[in-house]
Design a protein around this motif. Sequence first.
Motif, PDB file in Angstrom:
ATOM      1  N   LYS A  92     -19.898  17.116 -26.965  1.00 11.53           N
ATOM      2  CA  LYS A  92     -19.376  17.174 -25.601  1.00 11.53           C
ATOM      3  C   LYS A  92     -17.923  16.697 -25.591  1.00 11.53           C
ATOM      4  O   LYS A  92     -17.600  15.667 -26.193  1.00 11.53           O
ATOM      5  CB  LYS A  92     -20.226  16.283 -24.701  1.00 11.53           C
ATOM      6  N   PRO A  93     -17.022  17.410 -24.924  1.00 10.25           N
ATOM      7  CA  PRO A  93     -15.610  17.013 -24.932  1.00 10.25           C
ATOM      8  C   PRO A  93     -15.378  15.714 -24.152  1.00 10.25           C
ATOM      9  O   PRO A  93     -16.103  15.393 -23.214  1.00 10.25           O
ATOM     10  CB  PRO A  93     -14.905  18.183 -24.256  1.00 10.25           C
ATOM     11  N   ARG A  94     -14.345  15.009 -24.545  1.00 13.01           N
ATOM     12  CA  ARG A  94     -13.949  13.772 -23.880  1.00 13.01           C
ATOM     13  C   ARG A  94     -13.161  14.143 -22.634  1.00 13.01           C
ATOM     14  O   ARG A  94     -12.253  14.964 -22.689  1.00 13.01           O
ATOM     15  CB  ARG A  94     -13.075  12.983 -24.852  1.00 13.01           C
ATOM     16  N   ASN A  95     -13.493  13.549 -21.496  1.00  5.66           N
ATOM     17  CA  ASN A  95     -12.801  13.854 -20.236  1.00  5.66           C
ATOM     18  C   ASN A  95     -11.888  12.709 -19.839  1.00  5.66           C
ATOM     19  O   ASN A  95     -12.187  11.534 -20.102  1.00  5.66           O
ATOM     20  CB  ASN A  95     -13.792  14.118 -19.106  1.00  5.66           C
ATOM     21  N   CYS A  96     -10.790  13.051 -19.180  1.00  5.94           N
ATOM     22  CA  CYS A  96      -9.843  12.056 -18.686  1.00  5.94           C
ATOM     23  C   CYS A  96     -10.466  11.338 -17.485  1.00  5.94           C
ATOM     24  O   CYS A  96     -11.083  11.965 -16.623  1.00  5.94           O
ATOM     25  CB  CYS A  96      -8.540  12.742 -18.275  1.00  5.94           C
ATOM     26  N   ARG A  97     -10.260  10.027 -17.440  1.00  8.56           N
ATOM     27  CA  ARG A  97     -10.814   9.266 -16.313  1.00  8.56           C
ATOM     28  C   ARG A  97      -9.966   9.420 -15.055  1.00  8.56           C
ATOM     29  O   ARG A  97     -10.434   9.192 -13.955  1.00  8.56           O
ATOM     30  CB  ARG A  97     -10.921   7.798 -16.680  1.00  8.56           C
ATOM     31  N   GLY A  98      -8.700   9.813 -15.219  1.00  9.58           N
ATOM     32  CA  GLY A  98      -7.806   9.961 -14.065  1.00  9.58           C
ATOM     33  C   GLY A  98      -7.972  11.294 -13.355  1.00  9.58           C
ATOM     34  O   GLY A  98      -8.166  11.352 -12.147  1.00  9.58           O
ATOM     35  N   CYS A  99      -7.909  12.400 -14.140  1.00  8.77           N
ATOM     36  CA  CYS A  99      -7.930  13.723 -13.505  1.00  8.77           C
ATOM     37  C   CYS A  99      -9.212  14.505 -13.795  1.00  8.77           C
ATOM     38  O   CYS A  99      -9.484  15.505 -13.143  1.00  8.77           O
ATOM     39  CB  CYS A  99      -6.719  14.534 -13.957  1.00  8.77           C
ATOM     40  N   GLY A 100     -10.002  14.068 -14.778  1.00  7.97           N
ATOM     41  CA  GLY A 100     -11.274  14.732 -15.060  1.00  7.97           C
ATOM     42  C   GLY A 100     -11.185  15.905 -16.016  1.00  7.97           C
ATOM     43  O   GLY A 100     -12.197  16.510 -16.342  1.00  7.97           O
ATOM     44  N   ARG A 101      -9.966  16.251 -16.470  1.00  2.11           N
ATOM     45  CA  ARG A 101      -9.832  17.377 -17.389  1.00  2.11           C
ATOM     46  C   ARG A 101     -10.237  16.953 -18.801  1.00  2.11           C
ATOM     47  O   ARG A 101     -10.116  15.789 -19.158  1.00  2.11           O
ATOM     48  CB  ARG A 101      -8.387  17.876 -17.411  1.00  2.11           C
ATOM     49  N   PRO A 102     -10.694  17.921 -19.628  1.00  2.00           N
ATOM     50  CA  PRO A 102     -10.997  17.588 -21.019  1.00  2.00           C
ATOM     51  C   PRO A 102      -9.728  17.211 -21.773  1.00  2.00           C
ATOM     52  O   PRO A 102      -8.687  17.837 -21.600  1.00  2.00           O
ATOM     53  CB  PRO A 102     -11.589  18.871 -21.592  1.00  2.00           C
ATOM     54  N   VAL A 103      -9.823  16.160 -22.585  1.00  2.00           N
ATOM     55  CA  VAL A 103      -8.693  15.705 -23.395  1.00  2.00           C
ATOM     56  C   VAL A 103      -8.815  16.343 -24.767  1.00  2.00           C
ATOM     57  O   VAL A 103      -9.823  16.179 -25.451  1.00  2.00           O
ATOM     58  CB  VAL A 103      -8.675  14.170 -23.508  1.00  2.00           C
ATOM     59  N   ILE A 104      -7.795  17.073 -25.172  1.00  2.00           N
ATOM     60  CA  ILE A 104      -7.791  17.757 -26.457  1.00  2.00           C
ATOM     61  C   ILE A 104      -7.035  16.891 -27.452  1.00  2.00           C
ATOM     62  O   ILE A 104      -5.906  16.491 -27.200  1.00  2.00           O
ATOM     63  CB  ILE A 104      -7.151  19.147 -26.340  1.00  2.00           C
ATOM     64  N   GLY A 105      -7.649  16.613 -28.584  1.00  2.00           N
ATOM     65  CA  GLY A 105      -7.020  15.800 -29.610  1.00  2.00           C
ATOM     66  C   GLY A 105      -7.241  14.328 -29.375  1.00  2.00           C
ATOM     67  O   GLY A 105      -8.058  13.906 -28.553  1.00  2.00           O
ATOM     68  N   LYS A 106      -6.456  13.512 -30.103  1.00  2.00           N
ATOM     69  CA  LYS A 106      -6.640  12.062 -30.039  1.00  2.00           C
ATOM     70  C   LYS A 106      -5.616  11.384 -29.131  1.00  2.00           C
ATOM     71  O   LYS A 106      -5.704  10.194 -28.879  1.00  2.00           O
ATOM     72  CB  LYS A 106      -6.538  11.467 -31.437  1.00  2.00           C
ATOM     73  N   GLY A 107      -4.658  12.114 -28.634  1.00  2.00           N
ATOM     74  CA  GLY A 107      -3.611  11.531 -27.803  1.00  2.00           C
ATOM     75  C   GLY A 107      -4.063  11.328 -26.372  1.00  2.00           C
ATOM     76  O   GLY A 107      -5.186  11.654 -25.991  1.00  2.00           O
ATOM     77  N   PRO A 108      -3.160  10.811 -25.541  1.00  2.00           N
ATOM     78  CA  PRO A 108      -3.498  10.580 -24.126  1.00  2.00           C
ATOM     79  C   PRO A 108      -3.487  11.908 -23.356  1.00  2.00           C
ATOM     80  O   PRO A 108      -3.009  12.921 -23.829  1.00  2.00           O
ATOM     81  CB  PRO A 108      -2.377   9.670 -23.648  1.00  2.00           C
ATOM     82  N   CYS A 109      -4.015  11.861 -22.157  1.00  2.00           N
ATOM     83  CA  CYS A 109      -4.045  13.034 -21.288  1.00  2.00           C
ATOM     84  C   CYS A 109      -2.633  13.331 -20.782  1.00  2.00           C
ATOM     85  O   CYS A 109      -1.795  12.428 -20.670  1.00  2.00           O
ATOM     86  CB  CYS A 109      -4.986  12.797 -20.110  1.00  2.00           C
ATOM     87  N   VAL A 110      -2.378  14.578 -20.450  1.00  2.00           N
ATOM     88  CA  VAL A 110      -1.057  14.976 -19.961  1.00  2.00           C
ATOM     89  C   VAL A 110      -0.767  14.446 -18.558  1.00  2.00           C
ATOM     90  O   VAL A 110       0.382  14.419 -18.125  1.00  2.00           O
ATOM     91  CB  VAL A 110      -0.875  16.506 -19.983  1.00  2.00           C
ATOM     92  N   CYS A 111      -1.785  13.988 -17.813  1.00  2.00           N
ATOM     93  CA  CYS A 111      -1.570  13.471 -16.470  1.00  2.00           C
ATOM     94  C   CYS A 111      -0.965  12.076 -16.500  1.00  2.00           C
ATOM     95  O   CYS A 111      -0.466  11.604 -15.497  1.00  2.00           O
ATOM     96  CB  CYS A 111      -2.862  13.489 -15.670  1.00  2.00           C
ATOM     97  N   GLY A 112      -1.019  11.409 -17.658  1.00  2.00           N
ATOM     98  CA  GLY A 112      -0.422  10.082 -17.798  1.00  2.00           C
ATOM     99  C   GLY A 112      -1.346   8.936 -17.455  1.00  2.00           C
ATOM    100  O   GLY A 112      -0.921   7.799 -17.406  1.00  2.00           O
ATOM    101  N   ALA A 113      -2.604   9.205 -17.216  1.00  2.00           N
ATOM    102  CA  ALA A 113      -3.558   8.131 -16.919  1.00  2.00           C
ATOM    103  C   ALA A 113      -3.774   7.289 -18.165  1.00  2.00           C
ATOM    104  O   ALA A 113      -3.814   7.801 -19.269  1.00  2.00           O
ATOM    105  CB  ALA A 113      -4.885   8.721 -16.454  1.00  2.00           C
ATOM    106  N   PRO A 114      -3.892   5.976 -18.011  1.00  2.00           N
ATOM    107  CA  PRO A 114      -4.103   5.108 -19.173  1.00  2.00           C
ATOM    108  C   PRO A 114      -5.485   5.343 -19.787  1.00  2.00           C
ATOM    109  O   PRO A 114      -6.446   5.634 -19.094  1.00  2.00           O
ATOM    110  CB  PRO A 114      -3.992   3.694 -18.605  1.00  2.00           C
ATOM    111  N   GLU A 115      -5.538   5.213 -21.101  1.00  2.00           N
ATOM    112  CA  GLU A 115      -6.827   5.359 -21.792  1.00  2.00           C
ATOM    113  C   GLU A 115      -7.633   4.095 -21.602  1.00  2.00           C
ATOM    114  O   GLU A 115      -7.102   2.997 -21.615  1.00  2.00           O
ATOM    115  CB  GLU A 115      -6.608   5.617 -23.278  1.00  2.00           C
TER     116      GLU A 115
END
Length: 60
Positions: free
Chosen positions: A36-59
């Motif tokens: 199951k893909p990892r989702n961003c806690r800020g915007c809810g989009r799937p996070v691709i790779g190991k980096g942070p989400c493009v929305c800038g929400a903290p991990e």
Amino acid sequence: MLKIAGLMLLVLAALAVFGRVRLGLPGARRPKSLAKPRNCRGCGRPVIGKGPCVCGAPEA
């Protein structure tokens, strides 16, 4: 030509049955790529790779 096409279809059908049986066994685990893909806690989009989400929400 028809014999070759028929043989190819039989081989493909056998591979499909084998794959279905292999994933249907009780002890079979799904490959890591189907996890199951990892989702961003800020915007809810799937996070691709190991980096942070493009929305800038903290991990977290």
